[in-house]
Design an enzyme around this catalytic site. Structure first.
Site, PDB file in Angstrom:
ATOM      1  N   GLY A  11       0.860  -1.151  -0.011  1.00  0.00           N
ATOM      2  CA  GLY A  11      -0.066  -0.008   0.210  1.00  0.00           C
ATOM      3  C   GLY A  11       0.799   1.203  -0.031  1.00  0.00           C
ATOM      4  O   GLY A  11       1.841   1.440   0.744  1.00  0.00           O
ATOM      5  N   VAL A  23      16.995   8.768  -0.945  1.00  0.00           N
ATOM      6  CA  VAL A  23      17.945   7.679  -1.256  1.00  0.00           C
ATOM      7  C   VAL A  23      18.844   8.242  -2.371  1.00  0.00           C
ATOM      8  O   VAL A  23      19.852   8.251  -2.551  1.00  0.00           O
ATOM      9  CB  VAL A  23      17.014   6.525  -1.734  1.00  0.00           C
ATOM     10  CG1 VAL A  23      17.875   5.565  -2.393  1.00  0.00           C
ATOM     11  CG2 VAL A  23      16.251   5.831  -0.399  1.00  0.00           C
ATOM     12  N   ARG A  72       1.143  -5.139  -6.118  1.00  0.00           N
ATOM     13  CA  ARG A  72       1.261  -6.413  -5.328  1.00  0.00           C
ATOM     14  C   ARG A  72       1.909  -7.610  -6.103  1.00  0.00           C
ATOM     15  O   ARG A  72       1.409  -7.206  -7.302  1.00  0.00           O
ATOM     16  CB  ARG A  72      -0.112  -6.738  -4.636  1.00  0.00           C
ATOM     17  CG  ARG A  72      -0.706  -5.465  -3.933  1.00  0.00           C
ATOM     18  CD  ARG A  72      -1.220  -6.082  -2.534  1.00  0.00           C
ATOM     19  NE  ARG A  72      -1.935  -4.728  -2.115  1.00  0.00           N
ATOM     20  CZ  ARG A  72      -1.550  -4.101  -0.894  1.00  0.00           C
ATOM     21  NH1 ARG A  72      -0.495  -4.500  -0.196  1.00  0.00           N
ATOM     22  NH2 ARG A  72      -2.558  -3.079  -0.636  1.00  0.00           N
ATOM     23  N   ASP A 103       4.856  -4.791   6.214  1.00  0.00           N
ATOM     24  CA  ASP A 103       5.442  -5.968   6.665  1.00  0.00           C
ATOM     25  C   ASP A 103       5.572  -7.079   5.592  1.00  0.00           C
ATOM     26  O   ASP A 103       6.644  -7.890   5.563  1.00  0.00           O
ATOM     27  CB  ASP A 103       4.964  -6.726   7.973  1.00  0.00           C
ATOM     28  CG  ASP A 103       3.386  -6.893   7.623  1.00  0.00           C
ATOM     29  OD1 ASP A 103       2.872  -6.504   6.679  1.00  0.00           O
ATOM     30  OD2 ASP A 103       2.624  -7.357   8.578  1.00  0.00           O
ATOM     31  N   THR A 125       3.494   2.955   5.618  1.00  0.00           N
ATOM     32  CA  THR A 125       2.256   2.432   5.624  1.00  0.00           C
ATOM     33  C   THR A 125       1.679   3.220   6.536  1.00  0.00           C
ATOM     34  O   THR A 125       2.011   3.613   7.686  1.00  0.00           O
ATOM     35  CB  THR A 125       2.134   0.876   6.180  1.00  0.00           C
ATOM     36  OG1 THR A 125       1.034   0.823   6.802  1.00  0.00           O
ATOM     37  CG2 THR A 125       3.069   0.641   7.376  1.00  0.00           C
ATOM     38  N   ASP A 127      -1.016   2.742   8.411  1.00  0.00           N
ATOM     39  CA  ASP A 127      -1.665   2.072   9.759  1.00  0.00           C
ATOM     40  C   ASP A 127      -0.792   1.962  10.911  1.00  0.00           C
ATOM     41  O   ASP A 127      -1.427   1.931  11.927  1.00  0.00           O
ATOM     42  CB  ASP A 127      -1.873   0.654   9.099  1.00  0.00           C
ATOM     43  CG  ASP A 127      -3.043   0.470   8.282  1.00  0.00           C
ATOM     44  OD1 ASP A 127      -3.595   1.308   7.798  1.00  0.00           O
ATOM     45  OD2 ASP A 127      -3.163  -0.591   7.700  1.00  0.00           O
ATOM     46  N   ASP A 129       1.387   0.034  11.840  1.00  0.00           N
ATOM     47  CA  ASP A 129       1.169  -1.475  12.319  1.00  0.00           C
ATOM     48  C   ASP A 129       2.256  -2.168  12.620  1.00  0.00           C
ATOM     49  O   ASP A 129       2.230  -3.121  12.634  1.00  0.00           O
ATOM     50  CB  ASP A 129       0.023  -2.090  11.534  1.00  0.00           C
ATOM     51  CG  ASP A 129       0.482  -2.195  10.256  1.00  0.00           C
ATOM     52  OD1 ASP A 129       1.307  -1.683   9.842  1.00  0.00           O
ATOM     53  OD2 ASP A 129      -0.167  -3.061   9.493  1.00  0.00           O
ATOM     54  N   GLY A 170      -7.291   1.181   8.956  1.00  0.00           N
ATOM     55  CA  GLY A 170      -7.047   0.230  10.205  1.00  0.00           C
ATOM     56  C   GLY A 170      -7.507  -1.290  10.469  1.00  0.00           C
ATOM     57  O   GLY A 170      -8.610  -1.205  11.330  1.00  0.00           O
ATOM     58  N   ARG A 171      -7.330  -2.127   9.809  1.00  0.00           N
ATOM     59  CA  ARG A 171      -7.769  -3.426   9.823  1.00  0.00           C
ATOM     60  C   ARG A 171      -7.707  -4.203  11.443  1.00  0.00           C
ATOM     61  O   ARG A 171      -8.444  -4.638  11.818  1.00  0.00           O
ATOM     62  CB  ARG A 171      -7.430  -4.388   8.776  1.00  0.00           C
ATOM     63  CG  ARG A 171      -8.222  -4.062   7.411  1.00  0.00           C
ATOM     64  CD  ARG A 171      -7.980  -5.165   6.531  1.00  0.00           C
ATOM     65  NE  ARG A 171      -8.691  -4.588   5.318  1.00  0.00           N
ATOM     66  CZ  ARG A 171      -8.083  -4.097   4.183  1.00  0.00           C
ATOM     67  NH1 ARG A 171      -6.732  -4.570   4.306  1.00  0.00           N
ATOM     68  NH2 ARG A 171      -8.404  -3.767   3.131  1.00  0.00           N
TER      69      ARG A 171
END
Ligand code: ADP
Length: 320
Positions: A11, A23, A72, A103, A125, A127, A129, A170-171
């Site tokens: 994502g 970079v 993806r 991740d 990300t 999120d 997370d 936010g799952r």
């Protein structure tokens, strides 16, 4: 190392461009040639590889999304596909890789490192997370987008004496709802880590109403329920309430990155390049107590997420 690659995967998140720029510019500073790989691991397999220099990244610092685009690539879970990716990197003389993603992308990075291509991950990300780092790239901008929406929705809710259930991303991780809910003065925050029944949410709303509040905002993580059905359930229990719902959706993923995300992207990008110039791979970079650091990929990913119950309790304390 003389040549390194950079890609964005999974994502997208505001601040990814700031990291790509860093970079490219740090690569220039440290004397390594930088290649941008488009569309994540899929683009690597399709050899969408382009040389980028310090000028290619002009005017991207303030842009959301990712100039390298993201994709993806489920096939990357297959060993023979990763072996092909290594061959392609070798063919182009790319000796190290920087992967900006979540991740899942980091798992791919770890497996590439095992195949002899030093790879460094940058957490991108919205999120937040990833437990090993205090913040991920894009989280702050997404929180500010949610806050802006809360402010706007509150104006109209207050004028009409209404309640609004605002569903945010936010799952599994309620950080977006928790942080934006606290900063936005939510009457209730509903997150996967701290489930609430519709009855409990109603009780919080009624508590505010009893103390004279004209309107209420409830911030709900998508992983803890659907805004529309929660609004309906609350309205059916208390027909006197005018309950509306708002789903913020993809608006949370875009927009100009905040100061914090531009800063984070820049510092993460420079750190990742520095590691690769020293031949160090199989690491992910993060920020802890305001210091940029790096950790082994597996070690970093194995750290369990800790829900900030203290902050959650304070948010509730404020909703009086
Ligand atoms: P995120 O990086 O945001 O968590 P995904 O979980 O979708 O997003 O992962 C992004 C990409 O990383 C996947 O499409 C795939 O190419 C690669 N990836 C994810 N998991 C693995 C894995 N276990 N092994 C190898 N590659 C993976």
């Amino acid at each position: 190392m003389k040549k390194i690659g950079v890609l964005t995967s999974g994502g997208d998140a505001p601040g990814m461009n700031a990291a790509i720029r860093a970079v490219a510019r740090a690569g220039y500073h440290y004397g390594v040639k930088v290649y941008g790989i488009e569309r994540g691991y899929q683009g690597l397999l399709d050899e969408q590889i382009l040389g980028i220099d310090q000028r290619s990244v002009s005017n991207v610092l303030q842009r959301g999304g990712t100039m390298l685009r993201s994709a993806r690539c489920l096939a990357f879970k297959q060993p023979e596909v990763r072996a092909k990716a290594v061959k392609i990197l070798k063919k182009h003389g790319i000796e190290g890789l920087i992967v900006i993603g979540g991740d899942g992308s980091f798992m791919g990075a770890k497996l590439l490192s095992e195949l002899g291509v030093p790879t460094v991950g940058i957490p991108g990300t919205i999120d937040n997370d990833l437990a090993y780092t205090d913040y991920t790239l894009g989280f702050d901008t997404a929180c500010n987008t949610i806050l802006d929406a809360i402010n706007k929705v509150r104006d109209t809710m207050d004028s009409h004496e209404r309640v609004n259930i605002m569903e945010v991303m936010g799952r599994d991780c309620g950080d977006l709802a928790l942080h934006a809910g606290l900063a936005g003065g939510a009457q209730a925050i509903v997150v996967p880590e701290q489930p609430m029944t519709p009855k409990q949410v109603l009780a919080k709303i009624m508590e505010g109403k009893a103390s004279g509040k004209r309107s209420s905002i409830v911030v709900l993580s998508e992983g803890a329920g659907k805004a529309e059905s929660l609004a309906k359930e609350i309205a059916s229990m208390e027909p006197a309430l005018d309950v509306r719902s708002t789903v913020l959706g993809h608006i949370q993923r875009g927009g100009a990155p905040s100061m914090l995300d531009r800063r984070l992207g820049t510092l993460f990008g420079e750190h990742a390049v520095k590691l690769l110039t020293q031949g160090i791979g199989n690491r992910i970079v993060g920020i802890k107590d305001n210091k940029i650091f790096d950790v082994d990929i597996v070690e970093g990913l194995s750290i369990k997420r800790h829900f900030d119950k203290e902050m959650y309790d304070i948010a509730n304390m404020m909703a009086k």
